[in-house]
Design an enzyme around this catalytic site. Structure first.
Site, PDB file in Angstrom:
ATOM      1  N   ARG A 195      -4.104 -10.172   4.042  1.00 40.92           N
ATOM      2  CA  ARG A 195      -4.637 -11.376   4.431  1.00 40.92           C
ATOM      3  C   ARG A 195      -3.503 -12.358   4.816  1.00 40.92           C
ATOM      4  O   ARG A 195      -3.940 -13.253   5.377  1.00 40.92           O
ATOM      5  CB  ARG A 195      -5.436 -11.853   3.527  1.00 40.92           C
ATOM      6  N   HIS A 205       0.734  -1.235  -0.065  1.00 38.15           N
ATOM      7  CA  HIS A 205       0.040  -0.096   0.174  1.00 38.15           C
ATOM      8  C   HIS A 205       0.857   1.255   0.150  1.00 38.15           C
ATOM      9  O   HIS A 205       0.527   2.308  -0.546  1.00 38.15           O
ATOM     10  CB  HIS A 205      -0.904   0.177   1.198  1.00 38.15           C
TER      11      HIS A 205
END
Ligand code: PAF
Length: 281
Positions: free
Chosen positions: A186, A35
């Site tokens: 995740r 990110h």
């Protein structure tokens, strides 16, 4: 860095931005270096970087991990502050969808019936709807997404093209751990045995890329190799492995420069995705 939670505060911050070119990075939080690399890219594309953090229920199917999706707001904000983001939009559900679940949504069309979309009905409708809504609220000139979610990126580009949204959509390279595992929020679900097994996914893709570079052009041969590699890891359960055209997402028989090898697999109960774009033959 300013943090706003309401559409009214966001609108006020937008007004204060004047003519500065805005680059948006939409996220669901629990940020990692992948990110943050999008924030860096956004900084190159705009004078002002806006990051949204919102776990969007519309893109989760029944039985998926909406409730347990990892969240750590304070850590996310610290990371974004260190990375020099300008404005962070952190809406709650009723702020993002003030009229309840939208009845008018963005239909992703037939390209969403393939790859991940074949296994997650409604997922891309949810993604495109929230991204369209974020574009409407933030009105960015550019937006940056990660290439790990390759099908998502292609569909967002198609939405922007087909609906004339006028946003420059950038897909940034996948950021990987040292052993090749693609970074993902995740990955936090993986136990240590699973974490080690998960690295076989990128290894299988890299091996297929090497075979292609060495002269194998048959998609079925490359995909057989990937399936064999993944099957050899007892903790992995392959959902799909495909060779697709990067624009149409149609399966190809012969692999050429630019073809994407994409896969999804369960590692225990965690669904992981990865892909490589073929180049450098
Ligand atoms: O890639 C994601 O994290 C999400 O799908 C996105 C684009 C932020 C939409 O919720």
């Amino acid at each position: 860095m300013r943090v706003v939670a309401t559409r009214a505060e966001l609108a006020e911050a937008q007004e204060g931005a004047g003519d500065r070119r805005t680059a948006l990075v939409p996220t669901m939080g629990y940020l990692h270096e992948g990110h943050l690399s999008l924030v860096d890219r956004a900084r190159e594309l705009g004078d002002r970087v806006v990051v949204s953090i919102f776990v969007n229920p519309l893109q989760f199917g029944p039985g998926e991990d909406l409730e347990r999706y990892p969240r750590d707001r304070e850590r996310d904000l610290d990371l974004l502050r260190q990375r020099g983001a300008d404005l962070i939009f952190v809406p709650e559900l009723d702020e993002m969808y003030p009229h309840g679940e939208p009845t008018v949504t963005v239909s992703p069309g037939s390209m969403a019936k393939r790859l991940c979309g074949a296994h997650r009905p409604g997922h891309f409708r949810g993604v495109l709807t929230v991204v369209a809504r974020l574009f409407g609220l933030v009105r960015p000139e550019a937006a940056v997404f990660g290439r790990k979610d390759f099908q998502q990126g292609v569909l967002i580009r198609r939405m922007v093209r087909d609906l004339e949204m006028g946003v420059q959509v950038e897909l940034s390279p996948i950021v990987r751990e040292d052993d090749g595992l693609a970074l993902s929020s995740r990955n936090a679900y993986l136990g240590s045995g699973e974490r080690a097994a998960a690295a076989a996914l990128s290894r299988a893709l890299f091996e297929a890329r090497e075979r292609w570079r060495a002269g194998t052009s048959s998609a079925s041969s490359l995909l057989e190799g990937i399936r064999g590699r993944v099957a050899a890891e007892s903790l992995l359960q392959l959902q799909y492995a495909e060779a697709v055209d990067p624009d149409s997402l149609e399966s190809v028989g012969q692999v050429v420069e630019g073809t994407v090898l994409a896969l999804a697999a369960f590692c225990g109960t965690t669904r992981l995705i990865d892909n490589v774009e073929l180049s450098g033959r």
